[in-house]
Design an enzyme around this catalytic site. Structure first.
Site, PDB file in Angstrom:
ATOM      1  N   SER A  94       0.839  -1.195   0.000  1.00 44.78           N
ATOM      2  CA  SER A  94       0.000   0.000   0.000  1.00 44.78           C
ATOM      3  C   SER A  94       0.879   1.251   0.000  1.00 44.78           C
ATOM      4  O   SER A  94       1.688   1.451  -0.896  1.00 44.78           O
ATOM      5  CB  SER A  94      -0.947  -0.047   1.202  1.00 44.78           C
ATOM      6  OG  SER A  94      -1.991   0.881   1.055  1.00 44.78           O
ATOM      7  N   ASP A 193      -9.881  -5.144  -4.220  1.00 41.56           N
ATOM      8  CA  ASP A 193      -9.176  -4.291  -3.260  1.00 41.56           C
ATOM      9  C   ASP A 193     -10.092  -3.112  -2.972  1.00 41.56           C
ATOM     10  O   ASP A 193     -10.366  -2.305  -3.857  1.00 41.56           O
ATOM     11  CB  ASP A 193      -7.840  -3.825  -3.860  1.00 41.56           C
ATOM     12  CG  ASP A 193      -6.995  -3.008  -2.896  1.00 41.56           C
ATOM     13  OD1 ASP A 193      -7.556  -2.395  -1.973  1.00 41.56           O
ATOM     14  OD2 ASP A 193      -5.765  -2.967  -3.081  1.00 41.56           O
ATOM     15  N   HIS A 223      -7.194  -6.133   0.243  1.00 39.28           N
ATOM     16  CA  HIS A 223      -6.058  -5.204   0.244  1.00 39.28           C
ATOM     17  C   HIS A 223      -4.857  -5.691   1.053  1.00 39.28           C
ATOM     18  O   HIS A 223      -3.724  -5.665   0.572  1.00 39.28           O
ATOM     19  CB  HIS A 223      -6.518  -3.837   0.769  1.00 39.28           C
ATOM     20  CG  HIS A 223      -5.432  -2.807   0.759  1.00 39.28           C
ATOM     21  ND1 HIS A 223      -4.849  -2.358  -0.406  1.00 39.28           N
ATOM     22  CD2 HIS A 223      -4.796  -2.159   1.772  1.00 39.28           C
ATOM     23  CE1 HIS A 223      -3.918  -1.455  -0.110  1.00 39.28           C
ATOM     24  NE2 HIS A 223      -3.860  -1.326   1.199  1.00 39.28           N
TER      25      HIS A 223
END
Length: 249
Positions: A94, A193, A223
């Site tokens: 991320s 996601d 995610h």
């Protein structure tokens, strides 16, 4: 017991001088990346995963932390490895993916492995965060987007709007640097996601300077894929990627 503390391993065997700097995501902590880091350490890699400034405490702390401090902490972890290893890779999830890409633009890393890297927002309100931060202190959390039941990454229960503004500045800065990123890159991308939109992948693929780009689709994770159903696939394929590009197969 799961901990938010940093993780370090000196490495062993034939991989002891191959390092991997690992970076967690926004509002999260090393919890989300610990199993991956431990897997790499067990393989013999030297691993350094910091706890980024403003994380692992309270969301109020994060609201007062500039993005440059997140990058500073990750860069320090990388430099510590670079001082004792012959070859160093970066890995992140991320926001940790964005920080990995930014670091790779400034340093000669051997390769990059990222999971659902973030460079764009799914919520259009993020573009107004510089204004909204003066009106709204926090919004609901973005953590725990995990398909596997009963798993938590221990992220903050609220997301500070001021930190979203800092994140947007990091994204803008990193996107501009993507043409300078030339190291081989392995990207793991979840087909579902709820945090990072597909536009993030579009930006990377359209702008990155790397000649070797491999994208692995994760069909059974959300995610936080490093703690989800496809985690073992990430661990094994990233290990093989690091071995191959360090000529340590």
């Amino acid at each position: 017991m799961t901990t938010v503390q940093p993780f370090r391993s000196g490495g062993h065997g034939s991989l002891s001088r191959v390092g991997v700097a690992v970076c967690h995501g926004f509002t999260g902590s090393p919890i989300s990346m610990r199993a991956w880091s431990e897997h790499l350490a067990e393989q013999g890699f030297a691993v350094n995963m910091p706890l980024l400034a403003g994380h692992g405490t309270t969301w109020q702390d994060l609201s007062k932390t500039p993005w440059e401090h997140w990058y500073r902490d990750f860069e320090a972890a990388y430099l510590e490895l670079a001082a004792r290893c012959d070859t160093v890779f970066v890995a992140g999830m991320s926001m940790g993916g964005a920080l990995s890409l930014r670091l790779a633009a400034h340093h000669l890393v051997a390769g990059i492995a990222v999971v659902n890297p973030g460079l764009t927002f799914s919520d259009n309100r993020a573009k107004y965060s510089g204004f909204l931060k003066h009106i709204i202190k926090s919004v609901p959390a973005i953590g725990d987007d995990i398909k596997l039941p009963g798993v938590t990454e221990g992220a903050y229960t609220r997301t500070p709007v001021a930190a979203v503004h800092e994140l947007s500045q990091l994204f803008t800065d990193t996107i501009a640097l993507l043409p300078q990123v030339t190291a081989p890159i392995l990207i793991f991308r979840s087909t579902v996601d709820h945090v990072v939109p597909d536009s993030s992948m579009d930006v990377i693929q359209a702008n990155i300077g790397s000649a070797e780009i491999s994208v692995v689709s994760l069909g059974n994770s959300y995610h936080v894929a490093t703690m989800d159903n496809d985690a073992q696939q990430i661990f094994e394929q990233s290990s093989e990627f690091f071995r191959r590009h360090s000529h340590a197969l």
